[in-house]
Design a protein around this motif. Structure first.
Motif, PDB file in Angstrom:
ATOM      1  N   SER A  27     -19.043 -18.198 -14.773  1.00 51.74           N
ATOM      2  CA  SER A  27     -20.122 -17.869 -13.840  1.00 51.74           C
ATOM      3  C   SER A  27     -21.062 -19.035 -13.571  1.00 51.74           C
ATOM      4  N   VAL A  28     -21.142 -19.980 -14.496  1.00 52.28           N
ATOM      5  CA  VAL A  28     -22.053 -21.109 -14.314  1.00 52.28           C
ATOM      6  C   VAL A  28     -21.310 -22.336 -13.793  1.00 52.28           C
ATOM      7  N   PHE A  29     -20.173 -22.670 -14.424  1.00 52.27           N
ATOM      8  CA  PHE A  29     -19.418 -23.856 -14.037  1.00 52.27           C
ATOM      9  C   PHE A  29     -18.305 -23.557 -13.035  1.00 52.27           C
ATOM     10  N   GLY A  30     -18.001 -22.284 -12.845  1.00 49.39           N
ATOM     11  CA  GLY A  30     -17.002 -21.914 -11.852  1.00 49.39           C
ATOM     12  C   GLY A  30     -15.597 -22.379 -12.166  1.00 49.39           C
ATOM     13  N   THR A  31     -15.234 -22.384 -13.439  1.00 43.74           N
ATOM     14  CA  THR A  31     -13.896 -22.810 -13.830  1.00 43.74           C
ATOM     15  C   THR A  31     -13.178 -21.729 -14.628  1.00 43.74           C
ATOM     16  N   ASN A  32     -11.874 -21.650 -14.466  1.00 37.88           N
ATOM     17  CA  ASN A  32     -11.039 -20.797 -15.292  1.00 37.88           C
ATOM     18  C   ASN A  32     -10.286 -21.611 -16.327  1.00 37.88           C
ATOM     19  N   ASN A  33     -10.618 -22.886 -16.438  1.00 40.46           N
ATOM     20  CA  ASN A  33      -9.959 -23.752 -17.416  1.00 40.46           C
ATOM     21  C   ASN A  33     -10.641 -23.556 -18.765  1.00 40.46           C
ATOM     22  N   ILE A  34     -10.364 -22.412 -19.371  1.00 41.32           N
ATOM     23  CA  ILE A  34     -10.970 -22.077 -20.654  1.00 41.32           C
ATOM     24  C   ILE A  34      -9.904 -21.449 -21.541  1.00 41.32           C
ATOM     25  N   GLN A 152     -27.220 -19.807 -23.849  1.00 44.18           N
ATOM     26  CA  GLN A 152     -28.145 -19.214 -22.885  1.00 44.18           C
ATOM     27  C   GLN A 152     -29.072 -20.279 -22.310  1.00 44.18           C
ATOM     28  N   THR A 153     -29.563 -21.167 -23.154  1.00 43.92           N
ATOM     29  CA  THR A 153     -30.447 -22.246 -22.687  1.00 43.92           C
ATOM     30  C   THR A 153     -29.714 -23.152 -21.706  1.00 43.92           C
ATOM     31  N   ALA A 158     -28.953 -24.601 -15.921  1.00 48.95           N
ATOM     32  CA  ALA A 158     -28.063 -24.817 -14.783  1.00 48.95           C
ATOM     33  C   ALA A 158     -28.332 -23.833 -13.643  1.00 48.95           C
ATOM     34  N   GLY A 159     -29.377 -23.010 -13.783  1.00 52.53           N
ATOM     35  CA  GLY A 159     -29.774 -22.130 -12.696  1.00 52.53           C
ATOM     36  C   GLY A 159     -29.516 -20.655 -12.896  1.00 52.53           C
ATOM     37  N   SER A 160     -28.965 -20.275 -14.042  1.00 51.09           N
ATOM     38  CA  SER A 160     -28.723 -18.855 -14.302  1.00 51.09           C
ATOM     39  C   SER A 160     -29.998 -18.181 -14.803  1.00 51.09           C
ATOM     40  N   ASN A 161     -29.922 -16.898 -15.007  1.00 44.62           N
ATOM     41  CA  ASN A 161     -31.079 -16.141 -15.482  1.00 44.62           C
ATOM     42  C   ASN A 161     -30.654 -15.193 -16.595  1.00 44.62           C
TER      43      ASN A 161
END
Length: 220
Positions: A27-34, A152-153, A158-161
């Motif tokens: 959701s933050v980095f937009g990658t499925n490379n995990i 979380q920090t 990076a702009g999340s909440n």
């Protein structure tokens, strides 16, 4: 791919830590490379969490990770990650998140320390599908965050909440997203030896035996 960030999780991290690591990747980095360098005994439980939450399992390969420009690695006293060391020379920037010093830490460009598992709360799912609560045993260094709070920090920077106040909040979210975990809460785990999934409205006290297998009968 060039410019992509890859994530390598650890099966020794808590359910909450791995969930947030996955959530940050997607959701933050937009990658499925995990991926998770999982052990065979954990695979069944990780697959269940993957169905509900996208929890990381070994869906990728080391070749996918090698193609990334940045790699975030989280590990908790797991020296197994060291076996990938020689394969990661092509990765430009490696961030290591961990509580213990090991050889891989010396390989990283940036090291982000976290508290150890005895310095924070967390749940773990063992090979018999039992989810158990590991409560904090000692206070950690005040200057070092637990993994869930560090992630979380980072996400919020990076702009999340994200607004979790404890690992219990994270488990509540996992339970909401994963049907087989829907009856699992910290309150229930704190008064039991653990709960075996499926734990839901149909099986509120968990399921001791998940399936029955009929064996053929033989004469003589």
């Amino acid at each position: 791919a060039p410019g992509e960030t890859a994530f390598l999780a650890s099966p020794r991290s808590s359910n909450e830590e791995n969930y947030l690591f996955m959530k940050m990747a997607r959701s933050v980095f937009g990658t499925n490379n995990i991926s998770t360098d999982t052990e065979s005994g954990h695979r069944n439980s990780l697959d269940v969490l993957n169905e509900g939450t996208g929890f990381p399992v070994m869906t990728g390969s080391i070749e996918d990770i090698q193609k990334a420009e940045v790699l975030l690695v989280v590990t908790d006293h797991d020296d197994g990650i060291i076996k990938y060391r020689d394969s990661l020379d092509s990765v430009e920037y490696i961030v290591y998140i961990g509580a213990f010093r090991n050889d891989f830490q010396e390989f990283a460009d940036v090291v982000l320390p976290i508290t150890s598992y005895i310095e924070t709360d967390g749940t773990y799912t063992n090979t018999e599908r039992r989810v158990q609560l590991s409560s904090k045993k000692i206070e950690g260094d005040a200057s070092v965050m637990p993994d869930w709070k560090l992630l979380q920090t980072m996400a919020n920077k990076a702009g999340s909440n994200w607004n979790y106040s404890s690992p219990s909040d994270v488990m509540n979210e996992i339970s909401q997203l994963t049907p087989t975990y829907s009856g699992i809460t910290y309150d229930r785990l704190s008064t039991s030896f653990g709960l075996q999934w499926p734990c839901n409205t149909s099986n509120p006290d968990g399921t001791i035996r998940n399936r029955y297998v009929s064996l053929p009968s033989y004469d003589g």
